[in-house]
Write an enzyme that holds these catalytic residues in place. Structure first.
Site, PDB file in Angstrom:
ATOM      1  N   GLU A  47      36.132 -16.317 -41.665  1.00 36.88           N
ATOM      2  CA  GLU A  47      36.551 -16.176 -40.262  1.00 36.88           C
ATOM      3  C   GLU A  47      36.573 -17.563 -39.630  1.00 36.88           C
ATOM      4  O   GLU A  47      35.539 -18.217 -39.505  1.00 36.88           O
ATOM      5  CB  GLU A  47      35.572 -15.265 -39.523  1.00 36.88           C
ATOM      6  N   LYS A 136      31.388  -4.966 -35.055  1.00 35.62           N
ATOM      7  CA  LYS A 136      30.519  -6.118 -35.308  1.00 35.62           C
ATOM      8  C   LYS A 136      29.228  -5.936 -34.518  1.00 35.62           C
ATOM      9  O   LYS A 136      29.241  -5.951 -33.290  1.00 35.62           O
ATOM     10  CB  LYS A 136      31.253  -7.389 -34.869  1.00 35.62           C
TER      11      LYS A 136
END
Length: 214
Positions: A47, A136
């Site tokens: 990411e 998340k």
């Protein structure tokens, strides 16, 4: 309710590796050398964060160089314009630290997996029921792996990725608790973006790969 919404699955490589490395650098040009090491160590999902200046401008080069070996997501997305740019850039997935049904809709309509952040059951379920690919759990270090087991009581189908303060032992514990993957930054990257030993980075990355690979 969750069975009725459109939901884009996370990329296969990311799911199979069960590990996302969060790369937060001082400048985008610093990504290359670190990604070289991570890919060689077996990392398959990274990411790239928008708090790193120049990420969008550098992203096409990174996709060309590393895209065949690793899923390149774009994270720390906090606005609709940046979300649109991440979609247009070809991000393999998008990560945002916030809970936003509008973000989920925007990404899902574009066919891009999205992982919104949240901590409370209300936040996490809001994103999941809106069609998030996964949620998340952030900051995960404030709750611990037992929290995911508790969430699975009322939300048995929820797909979670803990992020924030996940070290090597924590990665193993979160995965054992049912996380689809763990999101790891500092405990794996260490000082790699500030002139640290890349050989040591390789060793740390391999250790995480060994723990996370089923």
């Amino acid at each position: 309710m969750t069975g009725e919404v459109a939901r884009r699955a996370l990329p296969t490589r990311t799911v199979e590796s069960r590990l996302i490395v969060v790369a937060r650098a001082q400048r985008a040009e610093d990504y290359d050398a670190v990604l070289d090491v991570l890919v060689d160590a077996g990392i398959r999902s990274v990411e790239l964060t928008l708090t790193t200046p120049g990420t969008f401008a550098h992203f096409p080069r990174l996709r060309e160089r590393f895209g065949d070996a690793v899923d390149l997501g774009i994270g720390t997305v906090t606005g609709t314009d940046d979300l649109a740019r991440a979609i247009d850039a070809g991000a393999a997935y998008i990560v945002t630290p916030i809970t936003s049904a509008a973000f989920v809709q925007q990404a899902t309509d574009a066919g891009v997996p999205i992982v919104p952040g949240g901590l409370t059951p209300t936040e996490l379920f809001a994103s999941w029921s809106a069609g998030a690919s996964a949620v998340k759990v952030f900051p995960a270090g404030q709750v611990g792996p037992g929290y995911l087991k508790d969430l699975r009581g009322p939300f048995p189908g929820i797909v979670a990725v803990p992020s924030g303060g996940v070290d090597l032992a924590g990665a193993e514990a979160w995965l054992a608790a049912g996380a689809v993957a763990v999101s790891v930054g500092g405990p794996l990257l260490g000082d790699a973006f500030s002139g640290g030993d890349l050989g040591a980075l390789h060793d740390r990355a391999q250790a995480f790969v060994e723990v996370c690979t089923p």
